[in-house]
Design an enzyme around this catalytic site. Structure first.
Site, short mmCIF file in Angstrom:
data_model
loop_
_atom_site.label_atom_id
_atom_site.label_comp_id
_atom_site.label_asym_id
_atom_site.label_seq_id
_atom_site.Cartn_x
_atom_site.Cartn_y
_atom_site.Cartn_z
N TYR A 1 -1.42 -0.40 10.31
CA TYR A 1 -1.61 -0.88 8.94
C TYR A 1 -0.42 -0.48 8.08
O TYR A 1 0.14 -1.30 7.35
CB TYR A 1 -2.90 -0.31 8.36
CG TYR A 1 -3.11 -0.61 6.89
CD1 TYR A 1 -3.52 -1.87 6.47
CD2 TYR A 1 -2.89 0.37 5.92
CE1 TYR A 1 -3.70 -2.15 5.12
CE2 TYR A 1 -3.08 0.10 4.58
CZ TYR A 1 -3.47 -1.16 4.19
OH TYR A 1 -3.65 -1.43 2.85
N SER B 1 0.85 -1.19 0.00
CA SER B 1 0.00 0.00 0.00
C SER B 1 0.88 1.24 0.00
O SER B 1 2.02 1.21 0.50
CB SER B 1 -0.90 0.02 1.25
OG SER B 1 -1.53 1.28 1.43
#
Length: 218
Positions: free
Chosen positions: A172, A159
């Site tokens: 995350y 990501s």
């Protein structure tokens, strides 16, 4: 991150496509979202694909969909946070593909979007187990299969949050940053085994996973 690179054979009958005929692939979390699209792409290029999901009903529905298109796709139920189920999945993959694997796509992942001071210990563990630990373990188990294929490829779904700072979801981002570093390490360590390692770092993709968190990140 470098774009994913997959060894293929150019299809002279259609100059706009490459063929993955004869190639084998494992895609984790392939029943929805980005994973679902990856399974369809690989199978559409001719690869034999095995995937996994946590829901038997959802997996059965996706397998029926792919088989209706003539794709070579098989699947197993697997919660990637369970070491035992990861081992069972890789045993199935090894048996299905006769001990050889060309492509491993570590796609399965979750998002828990909170400010740093709000995360619980359980949430930290769940994020790291799902996003990083499972991928690390799959790579370990897949290594002999990838090496045996003579042309192994590992693709991590990371990501942008693992590359730059964002205003929320620090754990995350940390899990995805760890994925990126693992990809770098394996690219060097396993090059001698003809195994390539790449990490793809998208921003928001319109999937069910990000529907409830995208507004928080703006």
């Amino acid at each position: 991150m470098a774009a994913a690179a997959v060894v293929g054979v150019f299809n002279g009958s259609n100059p706009n496509r490459w063929s993955l005929q004869g190639m084998t692939a494992l895609v984790t979390g392939g029943t929805k979202g980005i994973g679902h699209a990856i399974v369809g792409e690989l199978a559409g290029f001719g690869a034999a694909v095995h995937t996994c999901g946590r829901s038997q009903d959802e997996l059965d529905a996706r397998l029926a969909e792919w088989r209706a298109k003539g794709f070579q796709v098989t699947g197993s139920v697997c919660d990637v946070t369970s070491r035992e189920q990861r081992v069972q999945l890789m045993e199935t993959v090894s048996s299905t593909f006769s001990g050889k694997l060309n492509i491993l796509v570590n796609n399965a992942g979750i998002v828990i979007s909170k400010r740093t001071e709000e995360y619980t210990e359980e949430e930290l563990t769940k994020l790291m187990d799902t996003n990083f630990t499972s991928a690390y373990h799959f790579c370990q188990m897949a290594h002999p299969l990838l090496r045996a294929s003579g042309a192994g490829n590992i693709v991590f779904l990371s990501s942008v949050a693992g590359v730059v700072s964002v205003t929320i979801a620090s754990i995350y981002g940390a899990s995805k940053g760890a994925i990126n570093q693992l990809a770098r390490n394996l690219a060097c360590e396993w090059a001698k085994d003809n195994i390539r390692s790449n990490s793809v770092a998208p921003w928001f993709i319109k999937t069910p996973l990000v529907t409830n968190v995208s507004r928080q990140w703006r």
